[in-house]
Write an enzyme that holds these catalytic residues in place. Structure first.
Site, short mmCIF file in Angstrom:
data_model
loop_
_atom_site.label_atom_id
_atom_site.label_comp_id
_atom_site.label_asym_id
_atom_site.label_seq_id
_atom_site.Cartn_x
_atom_site.Cartn_y
_atom_site.Cartn_z
N ALA A 1 0.83 -1.20 0.00
CA ALA A 1 0.00 0.00 0.00
C ALA A 1 0.87 1.25 0.00
O ALA A 1 0.63 2.20 -0.77
CB ALA A 1 -0.94 0.00 1.21
N TYR A 2 1.86 1.27 0.87
CA TYR A 2 2.75 2.43 0.94
C TYR A 2 3.47 2.63 -0.40
O TYR A 2 3.51 3.74 -0.94
CB TYR A 2 3.77 2.21 2.06
CG TYR A 2 4.66 3.41 2.32
CD1 TYR A 2 4.19 4.50 3.04
CD2 TYR A 2 5.97 3.44 1.85
CE1 TYR A 2 5.00 5.60 3.29
CE2 TYR A 2 6.79 4.54 2.09
CZ TYR A 2 6.30 5.61 2.81
OH TYR A 2 7.11 6.70 3.03
#
Length: 247
Positions: free
Chosen positions: A153-154
């Site tokens: 996600a990051y």
């Protein structure tokens, strides 16, 4: 005292995530160089940070578009204008393989790191266009270029920040508003507390300089990007990666 004392004289800046880490270091330096600052954050330390810096502060959740619009109006009223936007607010999310990644964590990271950054740019760009001047620094990460395992996600959101900044920079080119992104490697900051030590060790091992960055190193780059000196480069990316990035 900064060797660039007076560089931001007469200039104003909104800095998200300004209560700690990179955002706080940038705010401190811009103020030292003659500028006025409004820091945005949602941490309990916002009031103390604003008092310590001697600047305006706004409590805001950047993942809430209406709250961002209200914060922009509040900062505009306090500062009189907004010359600089530094989007430094961000979260890491879960540190697990993608097939185990919690959907709620994924959505939260996207809402803060990418949607929130979009809301901030969207709210403040009109004021810069009206003034015919602006500097935007969107803080991404080396993870947006290379990807970090167990940080999907990051990594995805920071890659999105790069694409977004290239787009908005081209839109604003020739209108007095410069927009660039920063891709730091891991540096010492409170965000590391969101990660297991094994992940920090992995990221350190990927840096040819053999160490984590220091916040003042990235702050110095941001302040160049946010200054009048950065007058030709736009829709681009500046690295503070200790040699990690390959493009």
């Amino acid at each position: 005292m900064s060797i660039y004392a007076g560089r931001f004289a007469g200039r104003t800046a909104v800095i998200t995530g300004g209560a700690s880490g990179l955002g706080h270091a940038v705010a401190e330096r811009i103020i030292a160089e003659g500028g006025q600052v409004s820091i945005w954050d949602m941490t309990a330390g916002l009031e103390e940070a604003a008092e310590r810096l001697g600047c305006h502060g706004v409590g805001v959740d950047v993942s809430d578009a209406d709250a961002v619009a209200a914060a922009a109006s509040e900062s505009l009223a306090a500062l009189g204008k907004i010359d600089v936007l530094v989007c430094s607010a961000g979260i890491t999310g879960a540190t697990v393989p993608v097939h185990e990644f919690p959907i709620d964590s994924w959505l939260k990271v996207v809402n803060v790191n990418l949607n929130g950054l979009f809301y901030c740019n969207r709210a403040i760009v009109p004021h810069m266009l009206a003034a015919g001047y602006g500097r935007i620094v969107n803080v991404a990460s080396v993870a947006g270029k290379e990807g970090n395992p167990n940080a999907s996600a990051y990594s995805a959101t920071k890659a999105g920040v790069l694409g977004f900044t290239k787009s908005v920079g081209k839109e604003l080119a020739g209108k007095g508003v410069i927009a660039n992104a920063l891709t730091p490697a891991t540096f010492e900051s409170p965000i590391l507390a969101q990660l297991p030590q094994s992940q920090v060790d992995y990221m350190r091992s990927k840096i040819p300089m053999g160490r984590l960055g220091e916040v003042h190193e990235s702050a110095a780059m941001v302040c160049f990007m946010a200054s009048e000196e950065c007058s030709f480069t736009t829709a681009s990316t500046f690295d503070t990666s200790g040699g990690r990035t390959t493009y």
